[in-house]
Write a protein that holds these residues in place. Structure first.
Motif, mmCIF file in Angstrom:
data_model
loop_
_atom_site.group_PDB
_atom_site.id
_atom_site.type_symbol
_atom_site.label_atom_id
_atom_site.label_comp_id
_atom_site.label_asym_id
_atom_site.label_seq_id
_atom_site.Cartn_x
_atom_site.Cartn_y
_atom_site.Cartn_z
ATOM 1 N N LEU A 9 69.434 -28.818 -12.845
ATOM 2 C CA LEU A 9 68.994 -28.644 -14.221
ATOM 3 C C LEU A 9 70.205 -28.725 -15.135
ATOM 4 N N LYS A 10 70.141 -29.563 -16.111
ATOM 5 C CA LYS A 10 71.278 -29.716 -17.011
ATOM 6 C C LYS A 10 70.947 -29.232 -18.414
ATOM 7 N N LYS A 11 70.101 -29.966 -19.099
ATOM 8 C CA LYS A 11 69.821 -29.655 -20.498
ATOM 9 C C LYS A 11 68.678 -28.655 -20.593
ATOM 10 N N VAL A 12 68.885 -27.598 -21.377
ATOM 11 C CA VAL A 12 67.830 -26.628 -21.638
ATOM 12 C C VAL A 12 67.604 -26.536 -23.139
ATOM 13 N N SER A 13 66.367 -26.298 -23.488
ATOM 14 C CA SER A 13 65.995 -26.107 -24.888
ATOM 15 C C SER A 13 65.121 -24.868 -24.933
ATOM 16 N N VAL A 14 65.584 -23.833 -25.640
ATOM 17 C CA VAL A 14 64.864 -22.564 -25.659
ATOM 18 C C VAL A 14 64.590 -22.117 -27.091
ATOM 19 N N SER A 15 63.460 -21.440 -27.238
ATOM 20 C CA SER A 15 63.078 -20.815 -28.494
ATOM 21 C C SER A 15 63.357 -19.329 -28.349
ATOM 22 N N LEU A 16 64.012 -18.735 -29.335
ATOM 23 C CA LEU A 16 64.504 -17.365 -29.213
ATOM 24 C C LEU A 16 63.923 -16.443 -30.279
ATOM 25 N N GLY A 19 64.814 -13.908 -35.001
ATOM 26 C CA GLY A 19 65.391 -14.797 -35.999
ATOM 27 C C GLY A 19 66.591 -15.574 -35.506
ATOM 28 N N ILE A 20 66.799 -15.599 -34.202
ATOM 29 C CA ILE A 20 67.942 -16.321 -33.635
ATOM 30 C C ILE A 20 67.711 -17.824 -33.703
ATOM 31 N N GLY A 21 66.447 -18.230 -33.608
ATOM 32 C CA GLY A 21 66.102 -19.649 -33.698
ATOM 33 C C GLY A 21 65.923 -20.274 -32.335
ATOM 34 N N SER A 22 66.416 -21.489 -32.196
ATOM 35 C CA SER A 22 66.321 -22.172 -30.915
ATOM 36 C C SER A 22 67.691 -22.747 -30.588
ATOM 37 N N ALA A 23 67.848 -23.110 -29.340
ATOM 38 C CA ALA A 23 69.125 -23.657 -28.900
ATOM 39 C C ALA A 23 68.873 -24.695 -27.825
ATOM 40 N N GLU A 24 69.783 -25.648 -27.746
ATOM 41 C CA GLU A 24 69.705 -26.675 -26.725
ATOM 42 C C GLU A 24 71.118 -26.988 -26.266
ATOM 43 N N TRP A 25 71.322 -26.978 -24.967
ATOM 44 C CA TRP A 25 72.628 -27.284 -24.408
ATOM 45 C C TRP A 25 72.501 -27.535 -22.924
ATOM 46 N N GLU A 26 73.591 -27.908 -22.312
ATOM 47 C CA GLU A 26 73.615 -28.106 -20.860
ATOM 48 C C GLU A 26 74.066 -26.808 -20.205
ATOM 49 N N ALA A 27 73.172 -26.190 -19.473
ATOM 50 C CA ALA A 27 73.482 -24.937 -18.781
ATOM 51 C C ALA A 27 74.169 -25.246 -17.457
ATOM 52 N N ALA A 154 62.906 -13.208 -22.302
ATOM 53 C CA ALA A 154 62.783 -13.326 -20.847
ATOM 54 C C ALA A 154 62.338 -14.734 -20.458
ATOM 55 N N ASN A 155 61.401 -15.299 -21.199
ATOM 56 C CA ASN A 155 60.948 -16.669 -20.923
ATOM 57 C C ASN A 155 62.096 -17.664 -21.091
ATOM 58 N N ALA A 156 62.926 -17.456 -22.110
ATOM 59 C CA ALA A 156 64.080 -18.330 -22.318
ATOM 60 C C ALA A 156 65.065 -18.192 -21.160
ATOM 61 N N LEU A 157 65.303 -16.957 -20.718
ATOM 62 C CA LEU A 157 66.217 -16.742 -19.582
ATOM 63 C C LEU A 157 65.678 -17.420 -18.324
ATOM 64 N N ALA A 158 64.377 -17.316 -18.108
ATOM 65 C CA ALA A 158 63.761 -17.970 -16.933
ATOM 66 C C ALA A 158 63.963 -19.473 -17.012
ATOM 67 N N GLN A 159 63.775 -20.024 -18.188
ATOM 68 C CA GLN A 159 63.945 -21.466 -18.366
ATOM 69 C C GLN A 159 65.397 -21.871 -18.098
ATOM 70 N N ILE A 160 66.344 -21.098 -18.625
ATOM 71 C CA ILE A 160 67.764 -21.392 -18.415
ATOM 72 C C ILE A 160 68.106 -21.296 -16.924
ATOM 73 N N ALA A 161 67.542 -20.294 -16.257
ATOM 74 C CA ALA A 161 67.819 -20.087 -14.827
ATOM 75 C C ALA A 161 67.125 -21.115 -13.951
ATOM 76 N N GLY A 162 66.157 -21.837 -14.523
ATOM 77 C CA GLY A 162 65.415 -22.827 -13.755
ATOM 78 C C GLY A 162 64.333 -22.216 -12.911
ATOM 79 N N VAL A 163 63.794 -21.084 -13.372
ATOM 80 C CA VAL A 163 62.789 -20.336 -12.616
ATOM 81 C C VAL A 163 61.383 -20.776 -13.029
ATOM 82 N N ASP A 164 60.556 -21.042 -12.027
ATOM 83 C CA ASP A 164 59.136 -21.274 -12.293
ATOM 84 C C ASP A 164 58.469 -19.926 -12.392
ATOM 85 N N LYS A 165 57.759 -19.665 -13.499
ATOM 86 C CA LYS A 165 57.078 -18.369 -13.659
ATOM 87 C C LYS A 165 55.606 -18.539 -13.442
#
Length: 165
Positions: A9-16, A19-27, A154-165
């Protein structure tokens, strides 16, 4: 659809939340491991589990939320600088969640609840005294709103970690 291998997994895009917003980067692997550690700590606490009206004590919920500060600090310190501190990093997101989400909530409610707790007559249980508090319903309502935001985290962390929930 093939399952994504977390190691690739390289690129992640998360909604936070908060009021932090969203972020996209290579984890990278270090960020994914830190995200996994934070995810496990978060989802195994009252932080993302509903606290029903007749369940638990508010003090225990606040204490559990407060413990996320020490846990997050430890995870980030152990992971080292590779987790980053920018908005597009696990470290930066974790710090923002603490400072923009948890800190204001706890700073508001901890002293108010503590003042009420100090007034408990010896013949009342902690639970009974909490139920008699005029602000109990308001705190539970705000705790539920915080829980929803932490669930998004938590959903964003799961996505970054590459976890299927």
């Amino acid at each position: 659809m093939p399952k994504i291998d977390p190691a690739k997994l390289k690129k992640v895009s998360v909604s936070l939340p908060f009021g932090i917003g969203s972020a996209e980067w290579e984890a990278d692997p270090t960020e994914r491991r830190a995200a996994w550690s934070l995810y496990v700590e978060l989802v195994t606490r009252i932080a993302v589990q509903p606290l029903e009206v007749d369940e638990g004590l508010l003090r225990e919920a606040l204490t559990s939320l407060y413990s996320l500060f020490g846990i997050t600090r430890e995870v980030l310190k152990q992971a080292g600088p590779d987790v980053g501190a920018s908005r597009e990093s696990v470290g930066g997101i974790a710090i923002a969640v603490l400072n923009k989400g948890l800190r204001p909530f706890l700073a508001k409610w901890h002293p108010v609840l503590q003042t009420w707790e100090a007034q408990r007559p010896p013949h009342l249980s902690l639970k009974e005294h909490e139920r008699n508090w005029s602000q109990e319903a308001k705190l539970r309502h705000e705790l539920e709103a915080l829980r929803r935001d932490l669930e998004q985290y938590a959903n964003a962390l799961a996505q970054i970690a590459g976890v299927d929930k």
